[in-house]
Design a protein around this motif. Structure first.
Motif, PDB file in Angstrom:
ATOM      1  N   TRP A   1     -87.234 -43.809  17.782  1.00 55.94           N
ATOM      2  CA  TRP A   1     -87.471 -42.395  17.164  1.00 55.94           C
ATOM      3  C   TRP A   1     -88.882 -41.703  17.128  1.00 55.94           C
ATOM      4  CZ3 TRP A   1     -83.305 -39.767  17.159  1.00 55.94           C
ATOM      5  CH2 TRP A   1     -82.101 -40.412  17.296  1.00 55.94           C
ATOM      6  N   TYR A   2     -90.013 -42.842  17.340  1.00 57.09           N
ATOM      7  CA  TYR A   2     -91.347 -42.465  17.335  1.00 57.09           C
ATOM      8  C   TYR A   2     -91.807 -41.786  18.540  1.00 57.09           C
ATOM      9  CZ  TYR A   2     -92.876 -44.292  12.750  1.00 57.09           C
ATOM     10  OH  TYR A   2     -93.157 -44.297  11.403  1.00 57.09           O
ATOM     11  N   SER A   3     -90.796 -41.907  19.410  1.00 57.33           N
ATOM     12  CA  SER A   3     -91.091 -41.180  21.144  1.00 57.33           C
ATOM     13  C   SER A   3     -91.007 -39.893  21.173  1.00 57.33           C
ATOM     14  CB  SER A   3     -90.276 -41.971  21.941  1.00 57.33           C
ATOM     15  OG  SER A   3     -89.009 -41.586  21.839  1.00 57.33           O
ATOM     16  N   GLU A   4     -91.624 -39.349  22.304  1.00 57.26           N
ATOM     17  CA  GLU A   4     -91.307 -38.003  22.384  1.00 57.26           C
ATOM     18  C   GLU A   4     -89.909 -37.427  22.317  1.00 57.26           C
ATOM     19  OE1 GLU A   4     -92.570 -34.430  25.506  1.00 57.26           O
ATOM     20  OE2 GLU A   4     -93.221 -36.375  25.901  1.00 57.26           O
ATOM     21  N   ARG A   5     -89.280 -38.285  23.055  1.00 62.71           N
ATOM     22  CA  ARG A   5     -87.794 -38.117  23.078  1.00 62.71           C
ATOM     23  C   ARG A   5     -87.132 -38.061  21.724  1.00 62.71           C
ATOM     24  NH1 ARG A   5     -84.019 -36.757  26.577  1.00 62.71           N
ATOM     25  NH2 ARG A   5     -81.900 -37.637  26.156  1.00 62.71           N
ATOM     26  N   GLY A   6     -87.461 -38.959  20.830  1.00 66.33           N
ATOM     27  CA  GLY A   6     -86.968 -39.002  19.828  1.00 66.33           C
ATOM     28  C   GLY A   6     -87.364 -37.936  18.640  1.00 66.33           C
ATOM     29  N   ASN A   7     -88.584 -37.440  19.008  1.00 66.56           N
ATOM     30  CA  ASN A   7     -88.756 -35.931  18.051  1.00 66.56           C
ATOM     31  C   ASN A   7     -88.216 -34.734  18.619  1.00 66.56           C
ATOM     32  OD1 ASN A   7     -90.899 -37.528  16.694  1.00 66.56           O
ATOM     33  ND2 ASN A   7     -92.499 -37.295  18.189  1.00 66.56           N
TER      34      ASN A   7
ATOM     35  N   ILE B   1     -85.111 -35.021  19.807  1.00 69.04           N
ATOM     36  CA  ILE B   1     -83.749 -35.065  19.413  1.00 69.04           C
ATOM     37  C   ILE B   1     -83.733 -34.504  17.915  1.00 69.04           C
ATOM     38  CG2 ILE B   1     -81.682 -36.726  18.697  1.00 69.04           C
ATOM     39  CD1 ILE B   1     -82.552 -38.413  21.036  1.00 69.04           C
ATOM     40  N   GLN B   2     -84.851 -35.104  17.156  1.00 65.21           N
ATOM     41  CA  GLN B   2     -85.063 -34.536  15.864  1.00 65.21           C
ATOM     42  C   GLN B   2     -85.035 -33.120  15.667  1.00 65.21           C
ATOM     43  OE1 GLN B   2     -84.315 -35.618  12.841  1.00 65.21           O
ATOM     44  NE2 GLN B   2     -85.529 -34.851  11.297  1.00 65.21           N
TER      45      GLN B   2
ATOM     46  N   THR C   1     -80.845 -36.463   8.856  1.00 64.66           N
ATOM     47  CA  THR C   1     -81.769 -36.665  10.017  1.00 64.66           C
ATOM     48  C   THR C   1     -80.915 -37.088  11.079  1.00 64.66           C
ATOM     49  OG1 THR C   1     -83.792 -37.877  10.539  1.00 64.66           O
ATOM     50  CG2 THR C   1     -82.093 -38.878   9.024  1.00 64.66           C
ATOM     51  N   SER C   2     -81.591 -37.133  12.290  1.00 66.37           N
ATOM     52  CA  SER C   2     -81.310 -37.581  13.664  1.00 66.37           C
ATOM     53  C   SER C   2     -81.042 -39.130  13.725  1.00 66.37           C
ATOM     54  CB  SER C   2     -81.772 -36.908  14.650  1.00 66.37           C
ATOM     55  OG  SER C   2     -83.224 -37.394  14.637  1.00 66.37           O
ATOM     56  N   HIS C   3     -82.211 -39.335  13.226  1.00 66.45           N
ATOM     57  CA  HIS C   3     -82.248 -41.133  13.277  1.00 66.45           C
ATOM     58  C   HIS C   3     -81.638 -41.646  12.201  1.00 66.45           C
ATOM     59  CE1 HIS C   3     -85.871 -39.724  10.996  1.00 66.45           C
ATOM     60  NE2 HIS C   3     -85.825 -40.582  10.340  1.00 66.45           N
TER      61      HIS C   3
END
Length: 360
Positions: free
Chosen positions: A342-348, A350-351, A174-176
């Motif tokens: 990681w819950y943000s749009e950017r976090g998604n 990146i994932q 996972t990315s996070h």
């Protein structure tokens, strides 16, 4: 001391039938001074919350305390209860699934003169609307019997140093809680990791560093049990690992060396739902759950995720203390995982990129 269980494995040990859990000896309704419903994950976690904390609060205050299952859809249920003004849970656990609740106006503001009247909790434990009740960490674990003679990893840069430390590695798929370590290995200060990930350049830098280690990753694990397995069978000599999984490896006879510097500090809170009719009783729960050292010591001997209460674990065996993220100097070596990122749009985004990258 009872055998330690990890938080995730413990959840599956006892069936998690939805509904309230009452324990023997609870005062009958109508004879109590107050009422309180607490929602937490099921299994052993729910058992401990009931038999340690709820039992203690009933003995102290005479409240009618019920501990109920918090389902996987807890965040949606929190929103629905608050929006409809039909609040069923008074207190809820804020974990990786429900973390956004702290920023979505779903929780009451906490009066810390009631929750922490002696001001014993560290500053990082006290959010305006949630109090820290347990922590766990992701740290670099290495098999001491597989290290080169006279050498030991001291940093994430060492994890990337395959010449000095040859051998197979594993990482989380996972990315996070993965890309953070890549940036630290590349020289980004831990205090600046999420600032870097907020930029295109920082994300590109993290993936460039991951490109260098990818050929040396023998296993990508999805959960803590898999991390234990690949370290146990020798498929990997080095891996980031959840601290709650360390004891099972140690108990199996595998010698471990840990790198706490640059590890992630994961946080779990309790908060009061906005609109609760039992806010005063809920504050009593938060107090006993977050600041009672004696009860916290009992809890951590079954599920090794401590509350950040100074001195609470001083009497525990040194081997257990060494694996707790709250044991000094570990809190200063770790940095808090930014779940909101990681819950943000950017976090998604990146994932999504990470999942494409891992298959390339």
């Amino acid at each position: 001391m009872s055998k330690l269980l990890t938080r995730r494995s413990a959840l599956g040990i006892i069936s998690s039938a939805v509904g309230a859990v009452a324990f023997a000896g609870m005062p009958a309704f109508g004879q109590t001074k107050g009422k309180l419903t607490v929602a937490v994950p099921g299994g052993v976690v729910k058992d401990l919350e009931t038999n340690i904390y709820a039992k203690a609060l009933v003995a102290e205050k005479g409240y009618d305390v019920q501990v109920v299952n918090q389902p996987d859809s807890a965040l949606e249920q929190l929103r629905a209860q608050v929006k409809s003004r039909n609040v069923i849970w008074d207190v809820t656990e804020i974990n990786s699934l429900t973390f956004p609740a702290m920023d979505q106006d779903l929780l009451e503001k906490i009066d810390y003169s009631l929750v922490d009247p002696k001001n014993i909790l560290p500053a990082y434990a006290k959010r305006p609307n949630a109090v820290l009740v347990l922590v766990w960490s992701t740290v670099l674990a290495q098999r001491a019997d597989k290290l080169p003679p006279g050498k030991e990893m001291k940093s994430w840069a060492d994890f990337w140093d395959v010449k000095t430390f040859p051998g197979p590695r594993a990482m989380r798929k996972t990315s996070h809680h993965t890309l953070e370590f890549a940036l630290i290995a590349d020289g980004v200060p831990k205090s600046k990791v999420y600032d870097a990930l907020a930029t295109k350049e920082g994300v590109d830098r993290a993936f460039a560093k991951m490109n260098k280690i990818k050929p040396h990753i023998s296993a990508w694990w999805d959960n803590g049990a898999q991390a234990v397995q690949v370290m146990s069978n020798g498929e990997a000599f080095y891996t980031p690992m959840f601290t709650g999984r360390l004891q099972s490896l140690s108990d199996s006879g595998i010698p471990l060396k840990l790198v706490w510097e640059g590890g992630l500090f994961h946080t779990t809170y309790h908060g009061i739902l906005k609109g609760s009719k039992h806010v005063r009783e809920a504050h009593d729960w938060l107090r006993i759950r977050a600041t009672n050292a004696e009860l916290a010591e009992k809890y951590v001997q079954t599920v090794p995720y401590p509350a950040p209460i100074p001195g609470a674990y001083d009497k525990l065996p040194a081997s257990l203390q060494a694996m707790l993220p709250t044991t000094p100097p570990h809190p200063e070596q770790l940095f808090i995982a930014n779940e909101a990122f990681w819950y943000s749009e950017r976090g998604n985004q990146i994932q999504d990129r990470f999942l494409e990258w891992i298959l390339a």
